[in-house]
Motif scaffolding. Structure first.
Motif, mmCIF file in Angstrom:
data_model
loop_
_atom_site.group_PDB
_atom_site.id
_atom_site.type_symbol
_atom_site.label_atom_id
_atom_site.label_comp_id
_atom_site.label_asym_id
_atom_site.label_seq_id
_atom_site.Cartn_x
_atom_site.Cartn_y
_atom_site.Cartn_z
ATOM 1 N N GLU A 145 0.845 -1.193 0.000
ATOM 2 C CA GLU A 145 0.000 0.000 0.000
ATOM 3 C C GLU A 145 0.880 1.243 0.000
ATOM 4 N N TYR A 146 0.498 2.234 -0.809
ATOM 5 C CA TYR A 146 1.330 3.419 -1.009
ATOM 6 C C TYR A 146 0.524 4.697 -0.819
ATOM 7 N N TYR A 147 1.247 5.766 -0.528
ATOM 8 C CA TYR A 147 0.670 7.111 -0.653
ATOM 9 C C TYR A 147 1.576 7.909 -1.582
ATOM 10 N N TYR A 148 1.065 9.031 -2.084
ATOM 11 C CA TYR A 148 1.795 9.843 -3.058
ATOM 12 C C TYR A 148 2.099 11.211 -2.459
ATOM 13 N N LEU A 149 3.299 11.676 -2.708
ATOM 14 C CA LEU A 149 3.774 12.914 -2.107
ATOM 15 C C LEU A 149 4.186 13.910 -3.188
ATOM 16 N N ASP A 150 3.678 15.143 -3.074
ATOM 17 C CA ASP A 150 4.118 16.277 -3.885
ATOM 18 C C ASP A 150 4.702 17.322 -2.942
ATOM 19 N N VAL A 151 5.904 17.817 -3.260
ATOM 20 C CA VAL A 151 6.584 18.761 -2.376
ATOM 21 C C VAL A 151 7.235 19.878 -3.177
ATOM 22 N N ILE A 152 7.111 21.105 -2.675
ATOM 23 C CA ILE A 152 7.877 22.242 -3.185
ATOM 24 C C ILE A 152 8.584 22.869 -1.989
ATOM 25 N N GLY A 153 9.908 23.012 -2.077
ATOM 26 C CA GLY A 153 10.675 23.541 -0.953
ATOM 27 C C GLY A 153 11.645 24.626 -1.375
ATOM 28 N N ALA A 175 43.922 27.896 15.503
ATOM 29 C CA ALA A 175 42.856 28.863 15.200
ATOM 30 C C ALA A 175 41.565 28.446 15.879
ATOM 31 N N PHE A 176 40.779 29.451 16.218
ATOM 32 C CA PHE A 176 39.432 29.230 16.738
ATOM 33 C C PHE A 176 38.448 29.942 15.819
ATOM 34 N N SER A 177 37.393 29.240 15.445
ATOM 35 C CA SER A 177 36.359 29.810 14.582
ATOM 36 C C SER A 177 34.999 29.634 15.235
ATOM 37 N N ALA A 178 34.114 30.585 14.976
ATOM 38 C CA ALA A 178 32.727 30.481 15.396
ATOM 39 C C ALA A 178 31.861 30.589 14.146
ATOM 40 N N SER A 179 31.135 29.519 13.845
ATOM 41 C CA SER A 179 30.218 29.519 12.709
ATOM 42 C C SER A 179 28.825 29.860 13.220
ATOM 43 N N VAL A 180 28.337 31.031 12.851
ATOM 44 C CA VAL A 180 27.003 31.477 13.251
ATOM 45 C C VAL A 180 26.034 31.059 12.155
ATOM 46 N N LEU A 181 25.126 30.123 12.486
ATOM 47 C CA LEU A 181 24.186 29.564 11.515
ATOM 48 C C LEU A 181 22.806 30.170 11.732
ATOM 49 N N PHE A 182 22.184 30.591 10.646
ATOM 50 C CA PHE A 182 20.838 31.167 10.750
ATOM 51 C C PHE A 182 20.137 31.060 9.397
ATOM 52 N N GLY A 183 18.809 31.033 9.435
ATOM 53 C CA GLY A 183 18.038 30.970 8.197
ATOM 54 C C GLY A 183 16.752 30.193 8.411
ATOM 55 N N ASN A 184 16.052 29.890 7.337
ATOM 56 C CA ASN A 184 14.808 29.142 7.434
ATOM 57 C C ASN A 184 14.561 28.333 6.166
ATOM 58 N N THR A 185 13.746 27.322 6.304
ATOM 59 C CA THR A 185 13.312 26.517 5.166
ATOM 60 C C THR A 185 11.789 26.511 5.129
ATOM 61 N N THR A 186 11.243 26.478 3.943
ATOM 62 C CA THR A 186 9.793 26.393 3.777
ATOM 63 C C THR A 186 9.480 25.258 2.817
ATOM 64 N N ASP A 187 8.381 24.552 3.087
ATOM 65 C CA ASP A 187 7.934 23.544 2.119
ATOM 66 C C ASP A 187 6.419 23.413 2.161
ATOM 67 N N GLU A 188 5.895 23.080 1.016
ATOM 68 C CA GLU A 188 4.466 22.817 0.849
ATOM 69 C C GLU A 188 4.334 21.364 0.438
ATOM 70 N N ARG A 189 3.762 20.537 1.313
ATOM 71 C CA ARG A 189 3.664 19.101 1.070
ATOM 72 C C ARG A 189 2.198 18.679 0.947
ATOM 73 N N THR A 190 1.955 17.825 -0.042
ATOM 74 C CA THR A 190 0.622 17.281 -0.239
ATOM 75 C C THR A 190 0.701 15.758 -0.227
ATOM 76 N N TYR A 191 -0.031 15.130 0.711
ATOM 77 C CA TYR A 191 -0.068 13.677 0.829
ATOM 78 C C TYR A 191 -1.410 13.190 0.307
ATOM 79 N N SER A 192 -1.372 12.261 -0.655
ATOM 80 C CA SER A 192 -2.608 11.750 -1.261
ATOM 81 C C SER A 192 -2.707 10.251 -1.037
ATOM 82 N N ILE A 193 -3.823 9.817 -0.474
ATOM 83 C CA ILE A 193 -4.082 8.393 -0.289
ATOM 84 C C ILE A 193 -5.583 8.166 -0.393
ATOM 85 N N SER A 194 -5.960 7.225 -1.234
ATOM 86 C CA SER A 194 -7.379 6.940 -1.502
ATOM 87 C C SER A 194 -8.082 8.234 -1.899
ATOM 88 N N ASN A 195 -9.110 8.628 -1.166
ATOM 89 C CA ASN A 195 -9.873 9.851 -1.488
ATOM 90 C C ASN A 195 -9.549 10.999 -0.544
#
Length: 412
Positions: A145-153, A175-195
């Motif tokens: 049994e499967y479901y179907y996935l559509d994603v835009i990210g 040496a000493f380094s500091a990596s400052v990480l910042f940002g965001n991700t967005t996604d639109e996901r659609t899961y389809s199964i049966s009806n």
């Protein structure tokens, strides 16, 4: 000539920065924080990404901050880079091509004293840019049994890197380094199964700081060893989410712009070792080995698990004469190969990455200003029922400008 070329290249990079939004366009950026982006400054992109034991005497070596002590006194390095990628994605059913061009990084570095130096760099850390349609996924492993996935990210994390290096004696630098990480991700996901169709629109914001310790040891003028240790760290995350379900009973809005905490993302302990050997001051051989202990983070992705990652990088470069009056004698030629085992296990397959590269360093003056050009061809993943193979061509342009500061003019 230098000013003319520098102006054209800077204008080119500026247009890329204003036009493009993401460094990677790959279905594999669906996982985790997206595709992890490895910035390669100077000529390292032509050396198979090897550089942990390279000096920073003619470019900013971001592979190991301890190399910054090699920047000549009173010199100021500024570098800006851009990358163009043409990718081909192959599955059992079809082939798709995509193109992407992107400003990739800028950095500056300079010595503070005869024994210390400092650098600042801004670059992508990860990129999430993908579109997946009709992905067939079993509801349970081994199920029919499967479901179907559509994603835009879209989106990704940025890395602001601050580094300080100090030289002890004539051989050891730390040496000493500091990596400052910042940002965001967005996604639109659609899961389809049966009806039933479920849509989830999610935006996740991340912040974190990662400490890095680096060292180089010059065994002799022609042999150098390098070491990097990147600390494991948690990247704080929060999300805003909307959930809608459409079925035979109508439309239900389960969540609308709901703000909540979500699982933090954990970066592993990374250890990298490099060796660099020169022969007759013309031929240079460099090799890196890196390991990332992802398994110890005890986290998994919805569609795969995290596994320990290994990277092997090997590069060769040739420079006939750095101080020759003949321009062609001062052109550096380079070639390299790189293998990355990957850190994701999907359907019992690792998503590995292997490539080879060639490039040149074109001097713009008799200091260290240069235009670095490299070409890379590689492939990622493999063709299975649930995976694709990504073949890519990558062109990298890095411009390093060298200026001399605080030099008193001699009076006759």
């Amino acid at each position: 000539m230098k000013k003319y070329i520098s102006f054209l290249v800077l204008m080119f990079f500026s247009s890329l920065a204003s036009y493009c939004q993401s460094i990677a366009t790959s279905p594999y950026s669906l996982f985790g924080l997206g595709s992890l982006y490895e910035s390669n400054f100077g000529i390292t992109s032509a050396l198979g990404a090897a550089g942990i034991a390279l000096p920073s005497d003619d470019f900013i070596n971001n592979k190991n901050a301890a190399s910054l002590v090699d920047i000549p006194a009173n010199n100021f390095f500024f570098e800006v880079g851009g990358t163009g990628i043409q990718s081909s994605f192959q599955s059992n059913l079809k082939t798709e091509n995509r193109n992407n061009v992107q400003f990739s990084h800028f950095a500056f570095a300079f010595p503070i004293t005869k024994k210390s130096a400092f650098s600042v760099a801004m670059m992508p850390y990860s990129s999430s840019s993908f579109k997946v349609s009709g992905l067939k996924i079993p509801i349970i492993d081994g199920s029919n049994e499967y479901y179907y996935l559509d994603v835009i990210g879209t989106g990704g994390l940025n890395n602001l890197d601050l580094s300080y290096a100090y030289k002890f004696g004539n051989k050891l630098s730390l040496a000493f380094s500091a990596s400052v990480l910042f940002g965001n991700t967005t996604d639109e996901r659609t899961y389809s199964i049966s009806n039933s169709v479920t849509s989830i629109d999610k935006k996740v914001s991340y912040t974190g700081i990662r400490p890095i310790l680096s060292s180089q040891f010059k065994m002799s003028p022609s042999l150098t060893f390098g070491l990097n240790v990147k600390s494991p760290v948690g990247v704080n995350a929060s999300k805003t989410q909307s959930v809608t379900v459409i079925n035979d009973f109508g439309t239900m809005n389960l969540e609308t712009d709901k703000v909540s905490d979500t699982d933090d993302f954990y970066l592993p302990l990374d250890i990298g070792f490099g060796v660099n050997k020169s022969f007759s001051k013309k031929l240079n051989v460099t090799f890196d080995y890196e390991k990332s202990f992802w398994s110890a983070t005890n986290q998994s992705d919805m569609y795969g698990s995290f596994t320990d990652q290994e990277k092997f990088s090997f590069g060769l470069s040739y420079l006939k004469a750095k101080t020759s009056r003949n321009y062609f004698d001062r052109i550096k030629f380079a070639a390299g190969a790189h293998y990355d085992s990957g850190y994701l296990m999907v359907s019992n397959n690792k998503i590995d990455d292997k490539n080879f590269s060639v490039g040149v360093s074109l001097p713009l003056d008799h200091l260290s200003s240069a235009l670095f050009i490299s070409y890379t061809y590689g492939s990622k993943g493999k063709i299975t029922n649930s995976l694709i193979q990504e073949n890519y061509h990558k062109l990298t342009l890095n411009l390093n400008l060298d200026g001399v500061w605080f030099v008193r003019r001699k009076e006759e």
